[in-house]
Design a protein around this motif. Sequence first.
Motif, short mmCIF file in Angstrom:
data_model
loop_
_atom_site.label_atom_id
_atom_site.label_comp_id
_atom_site.label_asym_id
_atom_site.label_seq_id
_atom_site.Cartn_x
_atom_site.Cartn_y
_atom_site.Cartn_z
N SER A 18 0.85 -1.18 0.00
CA SER A 18 0.00 0.00 0.00
C SER A 18 0.89 1.23 0.00
O SER A 18 1.93 1.26 0.66
CB SER A 18 -0.89 -0.01 1.25
N LEU A 19 0.47 2.26 -0.75
CA LEU A 19 1.23 3.50 -0.82
C LEU A 19 0.26 4.66 -0.95
O LEU A 19 -0.55 4.69 -1.88
CB LEU A 19 2.19 3.46 -2.02
N GLU A 20 0.34 5.58 -0.01
CA GLU A 20 -0.48 6.80 -0.06
C GLU A 20 0.47 7.98 -0.01
O GLU A 20 1.38 8.03 0.81
CB GLU A 20 -1.43 6.86 1.13
N ILE A 21 0.24 8.94 -0.90
CA ILE A 21 1.07 10.14 -0.95
C ILE A 21 0.16 11.36 -0.88
O ILE A 21 -0.80 11.47 -1.65
CB ILE A 21 1.89 10.20 -2.26
N THR A 22 0.46 12.25 0.05
CA THR A 22 -0.31 13.47 0.21
C THR A 22 0.60 14.65 -0.08
O THR A 22 1.71 14.75 0.46
CB THR A 22 -0.86 13.60 1.64
N ASP A 23 0.14 15.55 -0.93
CA ASP A 23 0.89 16.77 -1.26
C ASP A 23 0.35 17.90 -0.39
O ASP A 23 -0.76 18.37 -0.59
CB ASP A 23 0.74 17.09 -2.74
N ASN A 24 1.14 18.30 0.60
CA ASN A 24 0.76 19.39 1.51
C ASN A 24 1.43 20.70 1.15
O ASN A 24 1.45 21.63 1.95
CB ASN A 24 1.14 19.01 2.95
N HIS A 42 3.68 13.90 2.39
CA HIS A 42 3.59 12.88 3.42
C HIS A 42 3.34 11.56 2.71
O HIS A 42 2.51 11.47 1.80
CB HIS A 42 2.43 13.17 4.39
N VAL A 43 4.09 10.52 3.11
CA VAL A 43 3.89 9.20 2.53
C VAL A 43 3.53 8.20 3.62
O VAL A 43 4.02 8.28 4.75
CB VAL A 43 5.14 8.70 1.76
N ARG A 44 2.64 7.30 3.29
CA ARG A 44 2.31 6.16 4.14
C ARG A 44 2.59 4.92 3.30
O ARG A 44 1.94 4.70 2.28
CB ARG A 44 0.85 6.19 4.57
N LEU A 69 15.55 13.48 -5.48
CA LEU A 69 14.35 14.28 -5.23
C LEU A 69 14.44 15.01 -3.89
O LEU A 69 13.88 16.09 -3.73
CB LEU A 69 13.09 13.39 -5.21
N MET A 70 15.17 14.40 -2.93
CA MET A 70 15.30 15.00 -1.61
C MET A 70 16.15 16.27 -1.63
O MET A 70 16.11 17.05 -0.70
CB MET A 70 15.90 14.00 -0.61
N LYS A 71 16.89 16.50 -2.69
CA LYS A 71 17.76 17.68 -2.78
C LYS A 71 17.00 18.93 -3.19
O LYS A 71 17.33 20.03 -2.74
CB LYS A 71 18.91 17.43 -3.74
N HIS A 72 16.02 18.80 -4.09
CA HIS A 72 15.36 19.99 -4.63
C HIS A 72 13.83 19.88 -4.64
O HIS A 72 13.15 20.78 -4.18
CB HIS A 72 15.86 20.28 -6.05
N HIS A 75 11.07 19.37 -0.11
CA HIS A 75 11.61 20.17 1.00
C HIS A 75 11.37 19.48 2.33
O HIS A 75 12.23 19.45 3.19
CB HIS A 75 10.97 21.56 1.00
N ALA A 76 10.16 18.92 2.48
CA ALA A 76 9.79 18.25 3.73
C ALA A 76 9.03 16.97 3.40
O ALA A 76 8.23 16.94 2.47
CB ALA A 76 8.93 19.16 4.59
#
Length: 88
Positions: A18-24, A42-44, A69-72, A75-76
């Motif tokens: 299962s993979l859930e991704i939320t763009d906050n 946020h990922v679950r 992706l973690m570089k640019h 951000h969080a």
Amino acid sequence: MTVDLIKSLLTENLAPESLEITDNSAAHAGHAGAKSGGGNYHVRVISSAFEEKSMVQRHQLIYRALGDLMKHEIHALGIDALSPSESH
């Protein structure tokens, strides 16, 4: 676009059940990272790759999978990383 990349990289590297991704990102407009174009996500993730791994090891697997992706682009990143036996 970034959500699709996150999904692709996590699916390829962790074979999640299962993979859930939320763009906050919109809620964090104006923050330093947002100004440089980085998003807030946020990922679950539920994956057998997390069995018998500490929370730190699980997060490291996710960061490694997301790579540059973690570089640019990111951000969080909030993370819920569970093994299948913990997800019930």
